[in-house]
Design a protein around this motif. Structure first.
Motif, PDB file in Angstrom:
ATOM      1  N   SER B   2     -24.530  14.565 -12.821  1.00 43.54           N
ATOM      2  CA  SER B   2     -25.071  14.225 -11.518  1.00 43.54           C
ATOM      3  C   SER B   2     -26.587  14.160 -11.670  1.00 43.54           C
ATOM      4  N   LYS B 145     -16.726  13.292  -3.489  1.00 44.18           N
ATOM      5  CA  LYS B 145     -17.131  13.051  -4.873  1.00 44.18           C
ATOM      6  C   LYS B 145     -16.772  11.632  -5.299  1.00 44.18           C
ATOM      7  N   ASN B 147     -18.632   7.756  -7.373  1.00 45.26           N
ATOM      8  CA  ASN B 147     -19.517   7.136  -8.360  1.00 45.26           C
ATOM      9  C   ASN B 147     -20.676   6.318  -7.791  1.00 45.26           C
ATOM     10  N   SER B 173     -21.941  10.031  -6.204  1.00 50.05           N
ATOM     11  CA  SER B 173     -22.290  10.889  -7.342  1.00 50.05           C
ATOM     12  C   SER B 173     -23.314  11.914  -6.856  1.00 50.05           C
ATOM     13  N   ASP B 198     -27.527   8.469 -15.398  1.00 47.76           N
ATOM     14  CA  ASP B 198     -26.390   9.324 -15.046  1.00 47.76           C
ATOM     15  C   ASP B 198     -25.058   8.602 -15.259  1.00 47.76           C
ATOM     16  N   ASN B 200     -22.108   9.353 -14.319  1.00 46.90           N
ATOM     17  CA  ASN B 200     -21.203   9.353 -13.176  1.00 46.90           C
ATOM     18  C   ASN B 200     -21.548   8.319 -12.117  1.00 46.90           C
TER      19      ASN B 200
END
Lengths: 400, 289
Positions: B2, B145, B147, B173, B198, B200
């Motif tokens: 993250s 949660k 992306n 993210s 990142d 994610n």
């Protein structure tokens, strides 16, 4: 916060800046009287005191105010009275006031000075760097055109917050404006004076347009504008006292009293209550594609007190142009239930006679919805901003 | 992974004993944020909401090795609080207060230069990494949660942007509010860079608004990237004219009149997909699937 020219000049004078002798007048008779004190024979400058630039090229709404703008050159004593009478109580529209213009309630009478050279100077915050930027140009009228078409016409000097003005920078200004080198010392005193005022007073802009250089090399502020950082006014009680309430709309003043932002567009029928200016702007953009436009919005961001919120909501509810209200609260810091309580309190005091759509999201949303639904108010609940706009438009159509 | 914040980040709360700070500290703890210390002058040695309180930030960092801070101090004390945070070498500092004086902000930016500290805000909801940790005042329940990296210069529109990702069936993210004040600590450039680093974050949602040129500098940086994650943008305020100005200086600074339209064009030229209404963002997001 902005102040008037005469106030700005007085402040700058305390920082060693030369200004023409002048006095403020609220009536034509007073204008004539102070003019004689300033200079027995004239000539004089008569200047409308509204908080706007481009006053000289402005136009008065009233026909009897004459075709001249808000800055007038006067040669005869008798004319002082007449011209002041034309301007006082009239409405001046400039390219910076918007089409509504601003009402002139006082005029500034000044000795007219003969100068050999003029230029524009300002200090302003460049938020992107961030720093204080000194701007200088020999253009004094079509400045914005010059920026776009002839950027080389403007000299920019960026100053760090802890930086003083040095001789090298003064020399750059001298060369750029082709000022006589023997006046360098006077120029430095002038520039350092406005720089010092800028920093000490938490200013966001000082603009002198024009500066005049007389035959002896004195630098004189022939006009002056100062804006202050609203968030720093708590450290400047003397400046806060200069605030002219007549420059603001009543509702703006009321909202400010509760620490809220209120903005009016005057061309719509929808009133909005939001937390965060961005939300208001987004709703305005959404309404723009429809039959109804946004008339005003109140931003209660940061509000944490039910009574304050209720007082704010009343400002929108009592605006006669508002035919429908959309309340869109995305609770974070501000809890939705406080707003729900505020809505009920406001409606019970001033009555709710236009459609009201409410959309809550975030902190304490369920509790807030419960409060409104169990009240007897005819409130419509919405799920999204878009849904809120749609429901309000439908309700407004039905209530027509 | 993250950006800036995860469940292991050790967080301290500056000004923890205030009413608002207490309310939001409880919420942050309940969300899973690892709050290791609070700072409140003259209250050192006590406990507040079960958190150890210290007299100064430096003491708190020494004792707990905290690396991030969220600040609930009033605007007029922000400068001093940041000075402490910089001296304590905190990595991330979130300032919730709005209306920090501009002169203070310029001095703060000068302090931050060359320091280890990154400032988010002022006037921001903060940073949240869904299901891990929250550093600020977000309504946590709208987050999920996922992306999409969300970065916004309008505090409450941040929430609206998050809701749009949910409508598209996606999650976030990390969500970062840059802050609504005239001068902010961190701009789009830094965050776009971090989101690109990142793993994610698969795409970025960028919310801008009229005023200043933060969107332009962000777009310029993005245009120069070799490897680009898709960015969807939105700019609030297309139908607002900038009336009631004082003087010319503002227009000179921005080298001409900056409008929302010109902002949108700059974003589009950089390859950013621009939504024309905030509630149409989810459609553009769905196209990414």
């Amino acid at each position: 916060m902005n102040i008037h020219e005469y106030q700005a000049k007085k402040i700058l004078n305390r920082y060693g800046i030369n200004i023409p002798v002048g006095a403020i007048a609220y009536t034509p008779a007073e204008a004539k009287r102070v003019a004689v004190n300033i200079s027995p024979k004239g000539p004089w400058m008569l200047k409308a005191q509204i908080q706007s630039g481009a006053r000289a090229n402005g136009k008065f709404v009233e026909k009897n105010a004459g075709k001249l703008g808000g800055i007038r050159y006067i040669t005869g004593r008798k004319d002082i009275f007449e011209e002041a009478e034309k301007m006082l109580g009239s409405t001046l529209v400039t390219e910076q006031t918007g089409s509504k213009g601003k009402s002139v309630s006082k005029v500034y009478v000044e000795q007219h000075l003969t100068v050999k050279q003029t230029f524009y100077i300002s200090l302003v915050i460049d938020r992107m760097i961030p720093c204080i930027t000194l701007l200088v140009t020999e253009e004094t009228t079509n400045i914005v055109d010059a920026v776009i078409n002839k950027p080389e016409k403007i000299l920019r000097i960026n100053l760090d917050i802890n930086e003083q003005i040095n001789n090298n920078q003064i020399n750059r200004i001298i060369n750029f404006l082709k000022i006589d080198k023997k006046y360098a010392k006077n120029l430095k005193q002038f520039v350092c004076g406005i720089h010092k005022a800028f920093i000490q007073l938490d200013s966001t802009m000082i603009e002198i347009n024009p500066v005049g250089i007389d035959a002896k090399g004195n630098f004189i502020a022939l006009d002056a504008k100062i804006s202050f950082d609203d968030n720093a006014l708590y450290r400047h009680n003397d400046i806060l006292r200069l605030h002219d309430d007549y420059e603001d709309e009543d509702r703006v003043l009321k909202a400010a009293k509760y620490g809220f932002q209120y903005r009016e567009f005057n061309d719509g029928s929808v009133g909005c209550i939001v937390n965060g200016e961005g939300v208001a702007l987004s709703i305005k953009d959404m309404l723009f594609e429809t039959d109804e436009k946004m008339d005003c919005f109140l931003n209660v961001k940061g509000g944490v007190d039910k009574d304050k919120i209720s007082a704010g909501i009343k400002i929108i509810m009592t605006n006669p142009r508002v035919e429908g209200i959309l309340i869109n609260i995305l609770g974070g810091f501000l809890r939705c239930n406080l707003v729900a309580d505020g809505i009920i309190a406001a409606a019970s005091e001033v009555g709710l006679n236009v459609p009201l759509v409410v959309r809550f999201e975030g902190t304490n949303k369920d509790e807030a919805q419960e409060i409104l639904l169990s009240s007897n108010l005819p409130v419509l609940m919405a799920d999204t901003m878009q849904d809120g706009v749609a429901k309000l438009l439908k309700a407004m159509k039905e209530s027509d | 992974m993250s950006v800036f914040l995860n469940k292991n980040t050790k967080v301290l709360v500056q000004g923890i004993t205030g009413t608002q700070a207490s309310f939001h500290t409880q919420k942050m703890v309940a969300y899973g944020t690892k709050i290791v210390a609070g700072v409140s002058p003259n209250r050192g040695g006590t406990k507040h909401l079960g958190v150890d309180v210290y007299n100064s930030t430096i003491e708190a960092v020494k004792a707990t090795k905290a690396t991030a801070s969220v600040m609930f101090v009033p605007a007029r004390f922000v400068k001093d609080a940041i000075k402490e945070a910089v001296e304590a070498e905190l990595e991330t500092v979130v300032v919730i207060a709005s209306g920090v004086p501009i002169k203070d902000m310029m001095e703060i930016k000068a302090m931050l230069k060359g320091s280890k500290t990154l400032l988010i805000g002022p006037n921001t909801p903060g940073i949240i990494t869904p299901d891990e940790a929250c550093l600020g005042i977000f309504p946590e329940n709208i987050h999920k949660k996922g992306n999409i990296g969300v970065v916004s210069r309008s505090s409450t529109l941040t929430y609206e942007a998050v809701i749009e990702t949910t409508r598209a069936g996606m999650g976030q993210s990390t969500v970062i509010g840059l802050g609504d004040d005239m001068i902010v600590g961190t701009d789009f450039v830094e965050i776009i860079k971090k989101f690109h680093e990142d793993n994610n974050t698969k795409a970025i949602l960028m919310i801008g608004r009229q005023g200043g040129m933060y969107e332009e500098t962000g777009a310029e940086y993005y245009a120069g990237l070799k490897y680009k994650k898709p960015i969807i943008g939105y700019i609030a305020g297309s139908t607002i004219s900038t009336q009631d100005k004082m003087g010319y200086a503002g227009d000179i600074i921005t080298r001409g009149k900056i409008t929302t339209e010109s902002k949108k064009e700059t974003l589009q030229k950089a390859g950013i997909m621009v939504a024309d209404s905030i509630n149409r963002i989810h459609q553009l997001l769905e196209n990414l699937k």
